[in-house]
Scaffold this motif. Structure first.
Motif, short mmCIF file in Angstrom:
data_model
loop_
_atom_site.label_atom_id
_atom_site.label_comp_id
_atom_site.label_asym_id
_atom_site.label_seq_id
_atom_site.Cartn_x
_atom_site.Cartn_y
_atom_site.Cartn_z
N ASN A 78 37.68 38.73 34.01
CA ASN A 78 36.68 37.91 34.69
C ASN A 78 37.39 36.73 35.34
OD1 ASN A 78 34.62 36.22 35.51
ND2 ASN A 78 33.44 36.40 33.62
N PRO A 79 37.52 36.73 36.67
CA PRO A 79 38.28 35.68 37.34
C PRO A 79 37.71 34.28 37.14
CG PRO A 79 37.08 37.01 38.93
CD PRO A 79 36.98 37.71 37.62
N SER A 80 36.43 34.18 36.81
CA SER A 80 35.84 32.85 36.58
C SER A 80 36.27 32.27 35.24
CB SER A 80 34.31 32.94 36.63
OG SER A 80 33.81 33.73 35.56
N LYS A 81 36.81 33.13 34.36
CA LYS A 81 37.24 32.68 33.04
C LYS A 81 38.72 32.92 32.78
CE LYS A 81 32.68 33.58 30.98
NZ LYS A 81 31.94 34.34 29.94
N HIS A 82 39.34 33.73 33.66
CA HIS A 82 40.75 34.10 33.44
C HIS A 82 41.57 33.62 34.64
CE1 HIS A 82 44.18 37.06 33.14
NE2 HIS A 82 44.16 36.53 31.94
N THR A 83 42.35 32.59 34.41
CA THR A 83 43.06 31.92 35.49
C THR A 83 44.06 32.84 36.18
OG1 THR A 83 42.88 29.80 34.32
CG2 THR A 83 44.53 29.95 36.08
N LYS A 91 42.40 35.26 38.60
CA LYS A 91 41.87 34.53 39.74
C LYS A 91 42.99 34.17 40.72
CE LYS A 91 39.17 30.45 41.04
NZ LYS A 91 38.43 29.25 40.54
N ASN A 92 44.11 33.73 40.18
CA ASN A 92 45.25 33.39 41.03
C ASN A 92 45.78 34.61 41.77
OD1 ASN A 92 45.04 30.78 40.11
ND2 ASN A 92 46.77 30.92 38.69
N TRP A 93 45.84 35.74 41.05
CA TRP A 93 46.33 36.97 41.68
C TRP A 93 45.40 37.43 42.79
CZ3 TRP A 93 44.27 41.85 42.27
CH2 TRP A 93 45.15 42.82 42.78
N LEU A 94 44.10 37.37 42.54
CA LEU A 94 43.13 37.78 43.54
C LEU A 94 43.23 36.92 44.80
CD1 LEU A 94 40.13 38.43 41.14
CD2 LEU A 94 41.20 40.15 42.61
N SER A 95 43.45 35.63 44.60
CA SER A 95 43.62 34.73 45.75
C SER A 95 44.87 35.10 46.53
CB SER A 95 43.70 33.28 45.26
OG SER A 95 42.49 32.90 44.62
N GLN A 96 45.93 35.50 45.81
CA GLN A 96 47.17 35.91 46.44
C GLN A 96 47.01 37.23 47.18
OE1 GLN A 96 51.10 36.12 44.13
NE2 GLN A 96 50.53 38.28 44.24
N ALA A 97 46.18 38.13 46.65
CA ALA A 97 46.01 39.47 47.24
C ALA A 97 45.10 39.47 48.46
CB ALA A 97 45.44 40.42 46.18
N THR A 98 44.30 38.42 48.63
CA THR A 98 43.27 38.41 49.67
C THR A 98 43.82 38.56 51.08
OG1 THR A 98 41.80 37.06 48.30
CG2 THR A 98 41.39 37.08 50.67
N GLU A 99 44.76 37.70 51.46
CA GLU A 99 45.25 37.71 52.84
C GLU A 99 45.98 39.01 53.19
OE1 GLU A 99 45.28 36.34 56.67
OE2 GLU A 99 44.17 35.64 54.91
N PRO A 100 46.87 39.53 52.33
CA PRO A 100 47.49 40.83 52.65
C PRO A 100 46.47 41.95 52.82
CG PRO A 100 48.74 39.73 50.93
CD PRO A 100 47.49 38.92 51.13
N LEU A 101 45.41 41.94 52.00
CA LEU A 101 44.39 42.99 52.13
C LEU A 101 43.57 42.79 53.40
CD1 LEU A 101 43.31 45.51 50.78
CD2 LEU A 101 41.74 44.10 49.45
N ARG A 102 43.32 41.54 53.79
CA ARG A 102 42.63 41.27 55.06
C ARG A 102 43.44 41.83 56.23
NH1 ARG A 102 41.98 35.97 56.65
NH2 ARG A 102 39.97 36.28 57.65
N GLY A 123 36.86 50.36 46.76
CA GLY A 123 36.66 50.53 45.33
C GLY A 123 38.01 50.55 44.65
N GLY A 124 38.01 50.90 43.37
CA GLY A 124 39.29 50.98 42.68
C GLY A 124 39.16 50.93 41.18
N ASP A 125 40.31 50.85 40.52
CA ASP A 125 40.35 50.78 39.06
C ASP A 125 40.23 49.35 38.56
OD1 ASP A 125 40.74 53.57 38.74
OD2 ASP A 125 42.82 53.31 39.34
N ILE A 126 40.10 48.43 39.46
CA ILE A 126 39.87 47.04 39.13
C ILE A 126 38.41 46.88 38.68
CG2 ILE A 126 39.15 46.36 41.45
CD1 ILE A 126 40.82 43.82 41.09
N GLY A 127 38.13 45.92 37.80
CA GLY A 127 36.78 45.74 37.29
C GLY A 127 35.81 45.21 38.32
N GLU A 128 34.52 45.34 38.02
CA GLU A 128 33.47 44.93 38.96
C GLU A 128 33.55 43.44 39.29
OE1 GLU A 128 31.03 46.54 40.48
OE2 GLU A 128 31.04 48.53 39.56
N GLN A 129 33.80 42.60 38.29
CA GLN A 129 33.82 41.16 38.53
C GLN A 129 34.98 40.77 39.44
OE1 GLN A 129 33.72 40.11 34.29
NE2 GLN A 129 31.76 39.11 34.64
N CYS A 130 36.13 41.38 39.22
CA CYS A 130 37.29 41.11 40.08
C CYS A 130 37.06 41.64 41.49
CB CYS A 130 38.54 41.73 39.48
SG CYS A 130 39.24 40.82 38.06
N LEU A 131 36.44 42.81 41.59
CA LEU A 131 36.18 43.40 42.90
C LEU A 131 35.20 42.54 43.69
CD1 LEU A 131 36.81 45.77 44.78
CD2 LEU A 131 34.91 47.02 43.72
#
Length: 397
Positions: free
Chosen positions: A277-282, A285-296, A314-322
């Protein structure tokens, strides 16, 4: 796709009629004839063949607006047979039994760090069939997807083909093999968000980032079946100090990179990324922020080159992270996707994300039967005794 009114083209016509029933059902014989331009007699023959093995069924009548006779409607009989889904990754083996329409019957997951031998996989699969007290011939075929933890895309493809042949012989049944992204795309075309779409891209965030490109409702396999290695594209001009190579999408947006990031940040192994859960797991959350621009950048590249109706993520990543990732992706980089009229949004999050990969793999046996090109994804052991359904829908001429 139009049918061929010739005796020697029975396989093509049968697949075409079955595809109409699967994707458009309930549908009448008259509607199939209009869509395919096959003769009434050819439609009647193909439908009778499919009814004879209970793969399709009549589900009532549709009254016409004029004075014509009511039309008997046809749809897929989901209980005609079952399919076996096998998914292998470096850390787990997933097995499941499904109805032919991709609905879940039962599944199991084994977590392990050691490689699975084909005999062990076959034993587990046969055990699952026996536990459900199913006759071996009631299982249409096996869907298989494998993702290696090492090597490039060619290595993974070759490993998949070897395992396909060995597992098919060990199980004595046909096996259809595809990447997880392609399996998910097949499921979306048959039973999901893409039933009415002709051109779309499915992106699967797994240990590697995979994509399935669908054009005219056909999954593009490419030379040697290697299409879809989206994770290999370069998304940054910065080069690695160790290899000298530019940064690829896999280094930023794959689950392998997520696990490495969290292990480095939390200083402990990652048990599962499904429940982060990125809202509770730092760290996540940091990784998702890092992954955003390359995926864009990757999404912009796909849109600019292919201009498909939409991209499904979609993917093997959890719903909250997705959900968090998609929120960060907007606004998308301007591309030709914004030009002209649109009736579909640029990016669709796949519903029931956790269930789709295995459901998709389970539909590969049916997907293989719906098109002459799809059948090349299927391997049938020469010594196996085929059921009536297999004999009918896997004919090649």
């Amino acid at each position: 796709m139009k049918g061929l009114n010739a005796k020697q083209n029975k396989a093509t016509n049968l697949r075409l009629v079955l595809s109409q029933v699967v994707t458009l059902g309930p549908i009448s014989r008259a509607e199939i004839a209009r869509n395919t331009q096959l003769t009434k007699q050819t439609i009647t023959n193909m439908v009778e063949d499919l009814l004879s093995v209970n793969l399709i069924e009549e589900v009532g009548v549709k009254r016409s607006e004029g004075a014509g006779k009511p039309s008997k409607m046809l749809c897929l009989n989901k209980k005609a047979c079952y399919t076996l889904a096998v998914r292998i990754s470096p850390e787990m083996l997933e097995l499941g039994l499904y109805y032919v329409n991709g609905e879940y019957l039962t599944k199991i997951t084994h977590h392990t760090d050691t490689a699975w031998h084909v005999d062990d996989i076959a034993d587990e699969a046969l055990k699952l069939i026996q536990e459900k007290k199913l006759d071996h011939h009631s299982v249409l075929a096996t869907g298989l997807s494998i993702q290696t933890g090492q090597g490039d895309t060619l290595f993974q493809y070759q490993a998949s083909k070897r395992l396909q042949t060995e597992l098919s012989q060990r199980l004595a049944m046909p096996v259809a093999v595809e990447t997880t992204a392609s399996a998910c795309a097949a499921y979306q075309m048959l039973f999901g968000e893409a039933k009415t779409l002709h051109n779309f891209i499915y992106i699967h965030l797994g240990n590697k980032v995979e994509a399935a490109v669908v054009y005219d409702r056909q999954i593009m396999l490419g030379t040697n079946g290697l299409t879809g290695a989206l994770g290999d594209i370069f998304v940054t001009p910065e080069s690695s100090k160790s290899t000298g190579e530019l940064g690829t999408l896999n280094e930023f947006a794959s689950l392998t990179s997520l696990k490495k990031y969290i292990e480095k940040f939390d200083k402990k192994p990652v048990v599962s990324v499904k429940h982060l859960n990125p809202s509770k797991h730092t760290a996540s959350k940091n990784w998702l922020s890092q992954a955003t621009e390359p995926l864009r950048i990757a999404i912009h590249t796909l849109e600019s080159i292919l201009n498909t109706q939409t991209i499904i993520l979609g993917g093997d990543i959890g719903e909250q992270c997705l959900d968090f990732l998609i929120s960060q992706l907007r606004p998308f980089i301007p591309s030709i996707a914004q030009q002209g009229d649109r009736d579909i949004v640029r990016l669709i999050k796949v519903p029931n994300n956790d269930d789709v990969p295995m459901a998709g793999i389970s539909t590969l046996p049916l997907h293989a039967a719906l098109n002459d090109k799809n059948i090349q994804t299927l391997y049938t052991p020469p010594t196996s005794t085929q059921s009536k359904v297999q004999q009918l829908i896997y004919i090649t001429q």
